[in-house]
Write a protein that holds these residues in place. Structure first.
Motif, PDB file in Angstrom:
ATOM      1  N   PHE A  69       0.838  -1.199   0.000  1.00 39.49           N
ATOM      2  CA  PHE A  69       0.000   0.000   0.000  1.00 39.49           C
ATOM      3  C   PHE A  69       0.876   1.254   0.000  1.00 39.49           C
ATOM      4  CE2 PHE A  69      -3.424  -2.710   0.248  1.00 39.49           C
ATOM      5  CZ  PHE A  69      -3.407  -3.521   1.370  1.00 39.49           C
ATOM      6  N   SER A 104      -4.295  11.784  13.138  1.00 38.00           N
ATOM      7  CA  SER A 104      -5.250  11.936  12.039  1.00 38.00           C
ATOM      8  C   SER A 104      -6.525  11.127  12.268  1.00 38.00           C
ATOM      9  CB  SER A 104      -4.602  11.517  10.722  1.00 38.00           C
ATOM     10  OG  SER A 104      -3.885  10.326  10.894  1.00 38.00           O
ATOM     11  N   ASN A 105      -6.584  10.427  13.415  1.00 41.25           N
ATOM     12  CA  ASN A 105      -7.732   9.567  13.709  1.00 41.25           C
ATOM     13  C   ASN A 105      -7.979   8.629  12.535  1.00 41.25           C
ATOM     14  OD1 ASN A 105      -9.884   8.494  15.077  1.00 41.25           O
ATOM     15  ND2 ASN A 105     -11.332  10.057  14.406  1.00 41.25           N
ATOM     16  N   TRP A 106      -6.892   7.953  12.129  1.00 43.02           N
ATOM     17  CA  TRP A 106      -6.943   7.056  10.986  1.00 43.02           C
ATOM     18  C   TRP A 106      -6.143   5.812  11.348  1.00 43.02           C
ATOM     19  CZ3 TRP A 106      -9.861   7.529   6.756  1.00 43.02           C
ATOM     20  CH2 TRP A 106      -9.578   6.723   5.649  1.00 43.02           C
ATOM     21  N   PRO A 107      -6.721   4.637  11.133  1.00 41.42           N
ATOM     22  CA  PRO A 107      -6.124   3.427  11.710  1.00 41.42           C
ATOM     23  C   PRO A 107      -4.934   2.820  10.974  1.00 41.42           C
ATOM     24  CG  PRO A 107      -8.112   2.844  10.526  1.00 41.42           C
ATOM     25  CD  PRO A 107      -8.003   4.337  10.445  1.00 41.42           C
ATOM     26  N   THR A 108      -4.694   3.257   9.735  1.00 42.46           N
ATOM     27  CA  THR A 108      -3.675   2.535   8.971  1.00 42.46           C
ATOM     28  C   THR A 108      -2.620   3.439   8.344  1.00 42.46           C
ATOM     29  OG1 THR A 108      -5.232   2.587   7.119  1.00 42.46           O
ATOM     30  CG2 THR A 108      -5.156   0.559   8.386  1.00 42.46           C
ATOM     31  N   PHE A 118      -4.996  16.167   6.176  1.00 42.75           N
ATOM     32  CA  PHE A 118      -5.024  14.743   5.889  1.00 42.75           C
ATOM     33  C   PHE A 118      -5.866  14.478   4.644  1.00 42.75           C
ATOM     34  CE2 PHE A 118      -4.566  10.405   6.376  1.00 42.75           C
ATOM     35  CZ  PHE A 118      -5.783   9.741   6.467  1.00 42.75           C
ATOM     36  N   VAL A 119      -5.287  13.775   3.687  1.00 43.23           N
ATOM     37  CA  VAL A 119      -5.967  13.486   2.430  1.00 43.23           C
ATOM     38  C   VAL A 119      -6.597  12.097   2.472  1.00 43.23           C
ATOM     39  CG1 VAL A 119      -5.588  13.040  -0.022  1.00 43.23           C
ATOM     40  CG2 VAL A 119      -4.468  14.967   1.082  1.00 43.23           C
ATOM     41  N   ASP A 123      -6.179   3.714  -0.536  1.00 44.10           N
ATOM     42  CA  ASP A 123      -7.430   3.583  -1.296  1.00 44.10           C
ATOM     43  C   ASP A 123      -7.869   4.911  -1.876  1.00 44.10           C
ATOM     44  OD1 ASP A 123      -8.980   1.283   1.036  1.00 44.10           O
ATOM     45  OD2 ASP A 123      -7.674   0.942  -0.680  1.00 44.10           O
ATOM     46  N   ILE A 124      -7.950   5.900  -0.976  1.00 46.60           N
ATOM     47  CA  ILE A 124      -8.424   7.223  -1.381  1.00 46.60           C
ATOM     48  C   ILE A 124      -7.470   7.832  -2.397  1.00 46.60           C
ATOM     49  CG2 ILE A 124      -8.815   9.581  -0.567  1.00 46.60           C
ATOM     50  CD1 ILE A 124      -9.988   8.431   1.961  1.00 46.60           C
ATOM     51  N   GLN A 127      -7.939   6.270  -5.764  1.00 44.88           N
ATOM     52  CA  GLN A 127      -9.177   6.700  -6.411  1.00 44.88           C
ATOM     53  C   GLN A 127      -9.063   8.136  -6.926  1.00 44.88           C
ATOM     54  OE1 GLN A 127     -12.988   5.431  -4.478  1.00 44.88           O
ATOM     55  NE2 GLN A 127     -11.661   4.132  -3.244  1.00 44.88           N
TER      56      GLN A 127
ATOM     57  N   LEU B  49     -15.026  11.305  -0.354  1.00 42.70           N
ATOM     58  CA  LEU B  49     -14.372  10.031  -0.049  1.00 42.70           C
ATOM     59  C   LEU B  49     -13.890   9.900   1.387  1.00 42.70           C
ATOM     60  CD1 LEU B  49     -12.065   8.846  -2.949  1.00 42.70           C
ATOM     61  CD2 LEU B  49     -14.018   7.691  -1.939  1.00 42.70           C
ATOM     62  N   HIS B  53     -15.001   7.112   4.199  1.00 41.34           N
ATOM     63  CA  HIS B  53     -14.082   6.152   4.790  1.00 41.34           C
ATOM     64  C   HIS B  53     -14.057   6.299   6.306  1.00 41.34           C
ATOM     65  CE1 HIS B  53     -11.679   4.640   1.135  1.00 41.34           C
ATOM     66  NE2 HIS B  53     -12.821   5.128   0.729  1.00 41.34           N
ATOM     67  N   ARG B  54     -14.188   7.543   6.777  1.00 39.39           N
ATOM     68  CA  ARG B  54     -14.202   7.749   8.234  1.00 39.39           C
ATOM     69  C   ARG B  54     -15.463   7.135   8.839  1.00 39.39           C
ATOM     70  NH1 ARG B  54     -10.079  10.395  10.342  1.00 39.39           N
ATOM     71  NH2 ARG B  54      -9.098  12.203   9.374  1.00 39.39           N
TER      72      ARG B  54
END
Lengths: 155, 86
Positions: A69, A104-108, A118-119, A123-124, A127, B49, B53-54
């Motif tokens: 990734f 960023s409160n994002w898990p990965t 944060f973009v 995946d995002i 896309q 998007l 996702h969030r």
């Protein structure tokens, strides 16, 4: 596009044992890392993401990604001719690895930031690249995507 | 409790009114829990998007603590129909 998929697939096949090692390492230290994830660490990250227009938190380095990734993000940036970006290897620093997920409160991982915002993850980003949104977002940063020049040549 | 595709599917249906969920277990060597999901929900309508996702991340917050790698594709019912038609 296909080249991204094949190179990512190759990375995933080769890198699956890396997944395991990094994952175990992460879990052993995660409790400790969470304690260390102080305000100071968050403040540091807040500064880091604003220092450069394009900031990527990834596994490995742009020259040697350690995850399919993360590699996909690197390849996409390369396709757009963006090679002036800050890349932070979370495998080198457990504080950053856990801290950025909290920040960023994002898990990965990977995580991409444009102008301190944060973009998204792979995946995002993929896309956005496929839809053409990425060219536009880069333009807003004052970065001209190499794909625009390619289009010109082919016309 | 081990994370199963069914658990993920149920949570998404209950949490964000998903009308269609595909869950693929992509765990390499079955040692690190990894999943790839396709979620279709009317609640994604009008949302960019990142927001979509969030929503999924929040829905699966507990599970994501255990999951190592997570891929997601988020579509509105309309986008889903278009995709199916291709």
């Amino acid at each position: 596009m296909n080249s991204i998929i094949t190179s990512t697939a190759r990375c995933l096949r080769l890198g699956s044992w890396h997944y395991r090692a990094a994952h175990n390492n992460g879990e052993l230290l995660s409790g400790w890392a969470r304690l260390m994830c102080s305000e100071a660490a968050q403040k540091n990250l807040a500064e880091i993401v604003k220092k450069d227009k394009v900031v990527v938190f990834m596994k490995g380095t742009p020259a040697q990604p350690m995850c399919g990734f993360s590699n996909a993000v690197v390849q996409i940036l390369r396709m757009h001719g963006v090679d002036n970006y800050a890349a932070y290897n979370v495998l080198d620093d457990q504080d950053i690895r856990q801290g950025i997920k909290t920040f960023s409160n994002w898990p990965t991982i990977p995580q991409v930031f444009f102008n301190g915002e944060f973009v998204g993850g792979c995946d995002i980003f993929l896309q956005m690249h496929q839809s053409g949104d990425l060219v536009e977002e880069l333009q807003k940063l004052g970065i001209r995507s190499a794909l625009l020049d390619q289009e010109k040549e082919s016309k | 409790m081990s994370i199963t595709p069914d658990l993920i599917r149920e949570k998404l249906i209950a949490g964000i009114a998903a009308i269609h969920v595909d869950v693929e277990d992509t765990s390499p060597n079955r040692c690190a829990a990894s999943f790839k999901v396709l979620v279709v929900s009317p609640q994604f309508e009008g949302k960019p998007l990142l927001q979509r996702h969030r929503m999924v991340n929040n829905c699966l917050a507990e599970e994501l603590k255990e999951i190592h790698a997570f891929e997601q594709k988020t579509l509105t019912p309309e986008q889903w129909e278009k995709l199916k038609a291709q």
